[in-house]
Structure formats: structure tokens, C-alpha cells
Design an enzyme around this catalytic site. Structure first.
Site, PDB file in Angstrom:
ATOM      1  N   ASP A   1      -4.097  12.446  12.549  1.00  0.00           N
ATOM      2  CA  ASP A   1      -4.808  11.186  12.433  1.00  0.00           C
ATOM      3  C   ASP A   1      -4.583  10.362  13.678  1.00  0.00           C
ATOM      4  O   ASP A   1      -4.000  10.828  14.643  1.00  0.00           O
ATOM      5  CB  ASP A   1      -4.475  10.432  11.140  1.00  0.00           C
TER       6      ASP A   1
ATOM      7  N   LYS B   1       0.841  -1.199   0.000  1.00  0.00           N
ATOM      8  CA  LYS B   1       0.000   0.000   0.000  1.00  0.00           C
ATOM      9  C   LYS B   1       0.877   1.250   0.000  1.00  0.00           C
ATOM     10  O   LYS B   1       0.661   2.176  -0.775  1.00  0.00           O
ATOM     11  CB  LYS B   1      -0.880  -0.006   1.261  1.00  0.00           C
TER      12      LYS B   1
ATOM     13  N   ASP C   1       5.034   0.293  12.014  1.00  0.00           N
ATOM     14  CA  ASP C   1       3.762  -0.290  11.576  1.00  0.00           C
ATOM     15  C   ASP C   1       3.580  -1.732  12.072  1.00  0.00           C
ATOM     16  O   ASP C   1       2.475  -2.267  11.997  1.00  0.00           O
ATOM     17  CB  ASP C   1       3.644  -0.245  10.045  1.00  0.00           C
TER      18      ASP C   1
ATOM     19  N   ARG D   1      -4.244  10.442   3.829  1.00  0.00           N
ATOM     20  CA  ARG D   1      -3.125  11.311   4.143  1.00  0.00           C
ATOM     21  C   ARG D   1      -1.991  11.178   3.133  1.00  0.00           C
ATOM     22  O   ARG D   1      -1.273  12.141   2.837  1.00  0.00           O
ATOM     23  CB  ARG D   1      -2.622  10.979   5.553  1.00  0.00           C
TER      24      ARG D   1
HETATM   25  C1  UD1 Z   1       5.060   6.441   6.291  1.00  0.00           C
HETATM   26  C2  UD1 Z   1       4.016   5.344   6.228  1.00  0.00           C
HETATM   27  C3  UD1 Z   1       3.555   4.946   7.625  1.00  0.00           C
HETATM   28  C4  UD1 Z   1       4.755   4.597   8.494  1.00  0.00           C
HETATM   29  C5  UD1 Z   1       5.785   5.721   8.464  1.00  0.00           C
HETATM   30  C6  UD1 Z   1       7.068   5.388   9.219  1.00  0.00           C
HETATM   31  C7  UD1 Z   1       2.849   5.839   4.160  1.00  0.00           C
HETATM   32  C8  UD1 Z   1       1.572   6.230   3.501  1.00  0.00           C
HETATM   33  N1  UD1 Z   1       2.867   5.820   5.486  1.00  0.00           N
HETATM   34  O1  UD1 Z   1       4.412   7.591   6.865  1.00  0.00           O
HETATM   35  O2  UD1 Z   1       2.696   3.815   7.499  1.00  0.00           O
HETATM   36  O3  UD1 Z   1       4.311   4.409   9.814  1.00  0.00           O
HETATM   37  O4  UD1 Z   1       6.153   6.014   7.103  1.00  0.00           O
HETATM   38  O5  UD1 Z   1       7.639   4.236   8.730  1.00  0.00           O
HETATM   39  O6  UD1 Z   1       3.822   5.505   3.496  1.00  0.00           O
HETATM   40  N2  UD1 Z   1       7.849  14.135  10.537  1.00  0.00           N
HETATM   41  C9  UD1 Z   1       8.043  15.455  10.814  1.00  0.00           C
HETATM   42  N3  UD1 Z   1       8.034  16.361   9.797  1.00  0.00           N
HETATM   43  C10 UD1 Z   1       7.841  15.991   8.508  1.00  0.00           C
HETATM   44  C11 UD1 Z   1       7.636  14.636   8.216  1.00  0.00           C
HETATM   45  C12 UD1 Z   1       7.636  13.718   9.262  1.00  0.00           C
HETATM   46  O7  UD1 Z   1       8.213  15.844  11.965  1.00  0.00           O
HETATM   47  O8  UD1 Z   1       7.857  16.863   7.612  1.00  0.00           O
HETATM   48  C13 UD1 Z   1       7.853  13.156  11.647  1.00  0.00           C
HETATM   49  C14 UD1 Z   1       6.499  12.566  11.875  1.00  0.00           C
HETATM   50  O9  UD1 Z   1       5.754  13.374  12.753  1.00  0.00           O
HETATM   51  C15 UD1 Z   1       6.818  11.233  12.487  1.00  0.00           C
HETATM   52  C16 UD1 Z   1       8.137  10.848  11.824  1.00  0.00           C
HETATM   53  O10 UD1 Z   1       8.666  12.047  11.281  1.00  0.00           O
HETATM   54  O11 UD1 Z   1       7.036  11.355  13.862  1.00  0.00           O
HETATM   55  C17 UD1 Z   1       7.993   9.788  10.753  1.00  0.00           C
HETATM   56  O12 UD1 Z   1       7.236  10.263   9.697  1.00  0.00           O
HETATM   57  P1  UD1 Z   1       7.458   9.798   8.183  1.00  0.00           P
HETATM   58  O13 UD1 Z   1       8.652   8.909   8.086  1.00  0.00           O
HETATM   59  O14 UD1 Z   1       7.406  11.003   7.324  1.00  0.00           O
HETATM   60  O15 UD1 Z   1       6.174   8.903   7.935  1.00  0.00           O
HETATM   61  P2  UD1 Z   1       5.100   9.034   6.798  1.00  0.00           P
HETATM   62  O16 UD1 Z   1       5.768   9.198   5.476  1.00  0.00           O
HETATM   63  O17 UD1 Z   1       4.065  10.017   7.191  1.00  0.00           O
END
Ligand code: UD1
Length: 426
Positions: free
Chosen positions: A118, A22, A308, A94
Site C-alpha cells: 500500500d 479506527k 501515524d 488491509r
Molecule cells: C498498525 C496500524 C498502522 C500503524 C502501524 C504502526 C492498523 C490497521 N494499522 O499497522 O496505522 O502505522 O500499526 O504503528 O492498526 N512487519 C514485518 N512483518 C510482519 C509484520 C510487520 O516486517 O509480519 C513490519 C512492517 O513492514 C512495518 C513494521 O513491521 O515496517 C510495523 O508494522 P506493524 O506494527 O505490524 O503495523 P500494522 O499492524 O500493519
């Protein structure tokens, strides 16, 4: 609204198949925007999120055919595309934030609604914004939309992420492929899904080195061409079945699963007494019917233990032999599973971003509620090792990550069915 009805006392045996991830599939759909013409994606999962992403691409002017049963999505991208992703769709998905990079690269502007918080904690977009700014875009939030503008096009840049964010790495990658000059992205996320996107982009004509390592170098090109690409296997779905086998003292072959993408998780399971073997078609987790030992888990960016899979580590340790501490390092407030597991009789205590668990022999069935995809699937697995019946409300959460979850469970010998959420309990 539906829920899962789980009859406890099951041990999973047999084989189960996983398809494309996904978390890669949705981003690959966004990447298709980078080239006009028809892109074909195969091994796509049959889940609602793909339907929502297809709708988002249609609103941008694309024609999208989604044959869910065949696992095929074809996206016809016109020469001129829209650049706005509306709140109703971003709210429902998202991951639609991943159109930000491709849109600003293709159109010189992207207006993407800011997703609300979320169920798994607050997730910022600051790293996405900083990455695009380093490529020459201006980024601001107006009326609930994140607006990225680069009227004269993007240029290469040096970007060092504060944290190896998956989403930010993807957005920078998908923007930099069409920027003028070379981009060096340091402290990049290393997930297999990043490697998958880079492979597709390379198939479209992009020049990328180092995907899967912490430093990715991207040499911009002026134009990309549509492509065909098969989505990488879903390592989180594969890990779900590995934990399901281990938790229920079963024996399951995960067909299509890639053991290498689950290194630390599978090492934990074999260290706890399971036999993990790679097979011609995937990998197999067998327990010989034994109760496995408890183990500590700390979630970390890839190749660390995936956040996850954390809910599955909770369900596993709730019935394992001994005590364990589970530490969540990526998301705050991602321990909602714990209070539901406690309703099933788990001995668990939350302290900040740690959970202490002491394994019990058997849980005790009760009605519980899924708060997100993985929490929901973990609660179904917990229901399998509970005495009596467990109902897991919020089936739609589970459907977002697992097509045909009840049927797959039945194929492994479990009595798991769907029923209306207001059916009488028992
Ligand atoms: C993706 C996955 C999600 C998984 C996560 C971590 C998808 C759709 N989702 O989410 O299932 O749990 O990776 O493996 O692919 N953060 C910031 N600023 C930002 C971006 C992120 O502070 O600009 C923080 C977030 O709050 C979080 C951490 O970084 O605490 C991880 O986020 P990120 O790796 O970006 O996860 P997603 O891409 O949202």
C-alpha cells in the site's frame, strides 16, 4: 472523486470530539468472531473501513448491524462460520488480515488473501505467520492466499517477535485465547489498541496478563462468550487535532482525547512552547497565538512517537521557528507528504529515512494530493497555514480516518469545504 478546499490564514479555536480508534475498532470486530452469539461494540467511528469489515464478517456468515451515527456495531456470529477472506475486501482494507488469528482459532483453518503493497511502504506478514506456527498452525501462501491450518486445534507456545508488530501481536493474541495451554508472547506491541483488544477478550472470558507491556501471557480457554465493549479513544485522531492547534497557532480542546496515550507527542509540543493541559473531558493545546519552535522527531513503536503522526510533524515543522529532522523508523517510503509540502513552499529535503526541514513563516496555497489518510489530513492542516487556497485531492483517503473532517474544521473556525475533484482551482 472529491477534494478538500482549504482557505489559508486560519487559526483553529474551540473544541472537537474524537470517538473510538479506527485501528482498534476493526480488530475488535474480528475478535467478535471468537464467540458465537451477539457482540455489541460502541463508540465506533463512522468510517468506510468499518463498513468494509462488516461486509467481510457477513461473508463469513455473520449478521452485522452498523448504525454509523450512533457509533454502534452489533455482530451476530453463528456456531459455524466460513474461513475465507476474499481478495476484493482485503485489498480494500488491509486490516482485514486481523481475521487470520480468530479464524484459525475458531475453524482450524483460515484462508486470507495476501494484501498488496500500500501507499506507506511494504509490510510483511512473516511475523504473523511465525506467531501462528509457534501455536501449531502450518502456514503457506497458495494462489495469493495466506493459508493457516490447525486441524487438531492450536496449542500454547513461546513466541518472541523480532519486532513489536501491532498486527502480529493482535493475531497471536486472538489465536492464543482459544489454544490449549499457555502462550507467552515476548517483545509484544504495547499500543493502547492492544490493551483494548485484550480488555474485550477478557470480557469474553479470555485469560490474559500483561497486555500493554512487552510480555503478554495468555492461558487458553475452550470457549468464549459474546460481550459488550466500548472502543478506546482514537489517539491518532486526537494527536491530529493537537498538531492542528499547534501548527495554526490556535487553541483547541480535544474532547474524548486521552493525553496519556500521546505522551511523547504532547511533550514535544509543550517543549516547543504550547501549553498542554488535561481537562475534565480530554485535553487542550493552546499556543497563545505564538509561532512554536521546531523539534526533531523519530518514530518508534509505542510509547515512542507514532509513525501515524509523522506527517503532522512534517506539516508542523514546515512553519515552525527553526530547523528539524524527522526520522521514520517504521515504514519505508512514508515521506510522500514531503513532495506535496514542497509544492506548498516548504523547505524540506529527504535523505533516506530522514527529512530535514527549515520552517518558513507561511506556506503558499496550491493544489496537492493526499496519498493516504494521515498525509491527506496533514496537507489540509498545511493548507490552513498557507497564503491563498489549497486543494487536497483524494478526499476519500481522509474519510477513511476522520468522519466529518470538513465539518470539524469548520467547527474550529476554518474555511474547509468539499468540492468535486475536477472543479476549477480557486
Ligand atoms: C498498525 C496500524 C498502522 C500503524 C502501524 C504502526 C492498523 C490497521 N494499522 O499497522 O496505522 O502505522 O500499526 O504503528 O492498526 N512487519 C514485518 N512483518 C510482519 C509484520 C510487520 O516486517 O509480519 C513490519 C512492517 O513492514 C512495518 C513494521 O513491521 O515496517 C510495523 O508494522 P506493524 O506494527 O505490524 O503495523 P500494522 O499492524 O500493519
Amino acid at each position: 472523486m472529491e477534494r478538500f478546499r482549504v482557505v489559508g490564514g486560519a487559526s483553529l479555536h474551540g473544541e472537537v470530539t474524537v470517538v473510538g480508534a479506527k485501528n482498534s475498532a476493526l480488530k475488535l470486530m474480528a475478535a467478535a468472531l471468537l464467540a458465537s452469539g451477539r457482540t455489541r461494540l460502541t463508540n465506533m467511528p463512522a468510517i468506510l473501513d468499518v463498513t468494509i469489515m462488516a461486509e467481510l464478517l457477513r461473508r463469513l456468515g455473520c449478521e452485522v448491524d452498523y448504525e454509523a451515527d450512533a457509533g454502534v456495531v452489533e455482530i451476530d456470529v453463528p456456531q459455524v462460520i466460513g474461513h475465507r477472506a476474499d481478495y476484493d475486501l482485503v485489498r480494500a482494507l488491509r486490516a482485514s488480515i486481523s481475521v487470520l488469528g480468530p479464524l484459525v482459532a475458531r475453524c482450524g483453518e483460515a484462508d486470507v488473501a495476501v494484501p498488496g503493497g500500500d501507499a506507506i511502504g511494504s509490510r510483511g506478514l512473516d511475523l504473523h505467520a511465525a506467531g501462528l506456527e509457534a501455536l501449531g498452525a502450518t502456514v503457506h501462501v497458495t494462489h495469493g492466499y495466506l493459508i493457516a491450518e490447525a486441524p487438531n486445534g492450536l496449542h500454547g507456545g513461546e513466541i518472541r517477535l523480532d519486532f513489536p508488530s501491532v498486527g502480529a501481536t493482535e493475531n497471536v493474541l486472538m489465536a492464543a485465547v482459544l489454544a490449549r495451554g499457555t502462550t507467552v508472547l515476548t517483545n509484544a506491541a504495547r499500543e493502547p489498541e492492544i490493551v483494548d483488544i485484550a480488555a474485550m477478550l477478557t470480557g469474553m472470558g479470555a485469560r490474559i496478563r500483561g497486555a500493554g507491556t512487552s510480555v503478554i501471557e495468555i492461558e487458553g480457554v475452550t470457549e468464549l462468550a459474546p460481550t459488550q465493549h466500548a472502543v478506546v479513544a482514537d489517539r491518532i485522531a486526537a494527536g491530529t487535532w493537537a498538531f492542528a492547534a499547534a501548527t495554526t497557532r490556535g487553541d483547541v480542546e480535544v474532547v474524548g482525547g486521552v493525553a496519556d496515550h500521546l505522551g511523547i507527542a504532547l511533550d514535544h509540543l509543550s517543549g516547543a512552547g504550547a501549553t498542554v493541559t488535561t481537562t475534565d473531558r480530554g485535553f487542550r493545546v493552546s499556543t497563545g497565538g505564538a509561532r512554536l519552535r521546531a523539534f526533531d522527531v523519530a518514530t518508534l513503536p509505542y510509547p515512542g512517537f507514532p509513525t501515524d503522526l509523522q506527517p503532522f510533524a512534517l506539516a508542523y515543522n514546515a512553519v515552525a521557528d527553526g530547523s528539524a529532522m524527522i526520522t521514520e523508523n517504521l515504514f519505508e517510503a512514508r515521506f510522500r507528504t514531503v513532495q506535496e509540502l514542497a509544492r506548498l513552499g516548504a523547505e524540506a529535503r529527504v535523505d533516506g529515512h530522514h527529512v530535514m526541514l527549515h520552517g518558513v513563516e507561511q506556506l503558499s496555497g496550491a493544489p496537492v494530493e493526499a496519498s493516504d489518510i494521515r498525509a491527506g489530513a496533514a496537507l489540509v492542516i498545511a493548507g490552513l497555514v498557507a497564503e491563498g487556497v489549497t486543494t487536497v485531492s483524494g478526499a476519500h483517503h481522509i474519510d477513511r480516518g476522520y468522519a466529518g473532517f470538513a465539518a470539524a474544521m469548520q467547527g474550529l473556525g476554518a474555511d474547509v469545504t468539499r468540492e468535486p475533484d475536477d472543479a476549477p482551482y480557486l
